[in-house]
Design an enzyme around this catalytic site. Structure first.
Site, PDB file in Angstrom:
ATOM      1  N   GLU A 183       1.338  -1.247   0.297  1.00 42.25           N
ATOM      2  CA  GLU A 183      -0.027   0.095  -0.088  1.00 42.25           C
ATOM      3  C   GLU A 183       0.878   1.434  -0.506  1.00 42.25           C
ATOM      4  OE1 GLU A 183      -3.493   0.343   2.562  1.00 42.25           O
ATOM      5  OE2 GLU A 183      -2.600   1.420   3.453  1.00 42.25           O
ATOM      6  N   ARG A 187      -1.831  33.013 -18.764  1.00 43.61           N
ATOM      7  CA  ARG A 187      -1.517  33.821 -17.476  1.00 43.61           C
ATOM      8  C   ARG A 187      -0.842  34.735 -18.038  1.00 43.61           C
ATOM      9  NH1 ARG A 187      -5.675  36.235 -15.243  1.00 43.61           N
ATOM     10  NH2 ARG A 187      -5.935  37.043 -13.293  1.00 43.61           N
ATOM     11  N   GLN A 190      10.118  35.362 -13.110  1.00 45.16           N
ATOM     12  CA  GLN A 190      10.773  34.193 -11.839  1.00 45.16           C
ATOM     13  C   GLN A 190      10.362  33.517 -10.910  1.00 45.16           C
ATOM     14  OE1 GLN A 190      14.174  33.489 -13.238  1.00 45.16           O
ATOM     15  NE2 GLN A 190      13.951  31.502 -12.195  1.00 45.16           N
TER      16      GLN A 190
END
Length: 376
Positions: free
Chosen positions: A239, A265, A276
């Site tokens: 798991e 955007r 940056q």
């Protein structure tokens, strides 16, 4: 040392990724649905790590992880994938490895096909990370055991047909004081509670399971009496590695969306990509993803090679879960105000990812395991 996937692995990955679109989250039909569970079985997710003779796909740990990663990257509902992973790794694998031969023949085909849903009943109201102090008791009687106690946060609990559960058989036995059982939902004395209201992973319903003088026959004991911790820890190796491949695929998907958003955007007269701080954030997201992927693949390789994978599994679980949370939060920062609009789905990334540092052993527990593996 080969870091590449084989042609067969690449083909399987691509096929699963494409098919996973049909398992995308469906806001109009929230909750667990048997038809979607059957489609999950059709992708091989419910029996990936089970031999073909029992109806599984016969895959090892690495190939199983790749299957879950591909399904997640392809857009499958994370809650549904989590439900499938809890079913396979915490329940089906213990039946495969520790049940009697006749019990395996009876249960495994139906578990792999999706006819049966399995729930993992380990956690208790006062025993989360400390699984060595279970208050659920198993009392020896003729032909089997009587279980008494309460389990909480049982993954798939409200809908499960079979529960892999753990109870104390010897309060003074220490590591050998608990025993694992495979219990049918219809067993007298077993009561499954209603789904808990959760903020994420909604398709994987979780709830309470109460045992009141619940009889379990000897043939449903997994392993030998006193081997509960062994059964549980073995399942956790699968798991904590394979399940978290879900979060590799999810990170891959969200990073790709963030890169696209940063290109399109504009702020301050520039693309976000040209700022940056945004580029640095995206670079960190990629670094976390690839670092976690290397650790997870290594952990799976150790399992497949028959080695002791404990250290690698703990490092993989810690790295991938923490990376997934950090990346989801970074995505919210990159999307800004739009991260709070449901149409963008960024809030779902956060809700479905935050639990990753808690379930299957918290990050603090993984650090303890790593320290132990270092000889501390």
């Amino acid at each position: 040392m080969d870091f590449g996937l084989s042609a067969r692995q690449k083909e399987r990955y691509a096929r699963t990724k494409t098919a996973a679109h049909e398992l995308a989250a469906d806001s109009t039909a929230a909750g667990f649905r048997r038809d979607r569970w059957s489609r999950t079985a059709g992708l091989g997710l419910l029996g990936a790590a089970v031999p073909e003779e029992y109806g599984g796909r016969g895959l090892g740990a690495l190939d199983t992880a790749l299957l879950y990663e591909a399904a997640s990257e392809g857009g499958a509902d994370t809650g549904l994938l989590f439900a499938a992973a809890a079913h396979l790794f915490a329940c089906v694998r213990p039946v495969l490895e520790f049940a009697l031969p006749e019990t395996r023949k009876t249960l495994l085909p139906a578990l792999c096909s999706g006819e049966l849903v399995a729930g993992n009943a380990m956690t208790e109201p006062e025993s989360g990370s400390d699984v060595s102090r279970l208050t659920t008791r198993a009392t020896r009687v003729e032909g089997g055991y009587l279980l008494d106690g309460v389990k909480s946060f049982v993954s798939n609990g409200p809908v499960a047909d079979l529960y892999v559960t753990y109870a104390t058989t010897d309060p003074d036995g220490g590591y050998f004081g608990s025993t694992a059982f495979a219990v049918d939902r219809g067993s007298p004395g077993l009561t499954a509670g209603a789904p808990l209201a959760k903020s994420g992973l909604a398709t994987c319903q979780a709830g309470e399971v109460v045992f009141t003088g619940c009889f379990v026959p000897d043939e449903r004991v997994l392993g030998s009496p006193g081997q509960g911790q062994l059964v549980f820890q073995t399942s956790m190796q699968w798991e904590r590695s394979c399940l978290f491949a879900i979060y590799l695929g999810r990170q891959e998907r969200v990073i790709r969306r963030c890169v696209q958003h940063a290109r399109e955007r504009r702020q301050f007269g520039k693309r976000l990509a040209d700022l940056q701080p945004v580029a640095d954030r995206l670079a960190d997201m990629k670094l976390r993803l690839e670092s976690g992927r290397l650790l997870l693949y290594r952990a799976c390789t150790e399992i497949d090679g028959g080695q002791d994978p404990a250290l690698w599994v703990a490092m993989a679980k810690l790295a991938v879960s923490e990376a997934a949370v950090a990346t989801a939060l970074d995505a919210a920062r990159i999307f800004g105000g739009r991260a709070f609009l449901t149409e963008y789905g960024i809030e779902d990334e956060v809700h479905d990812t935050l639990p990753a540092t808690t379930f299957s052993g918290t990050s603090d527990i993984q650090r303890q395991l790593i320290a132990r593996g270092m000889g501390l």
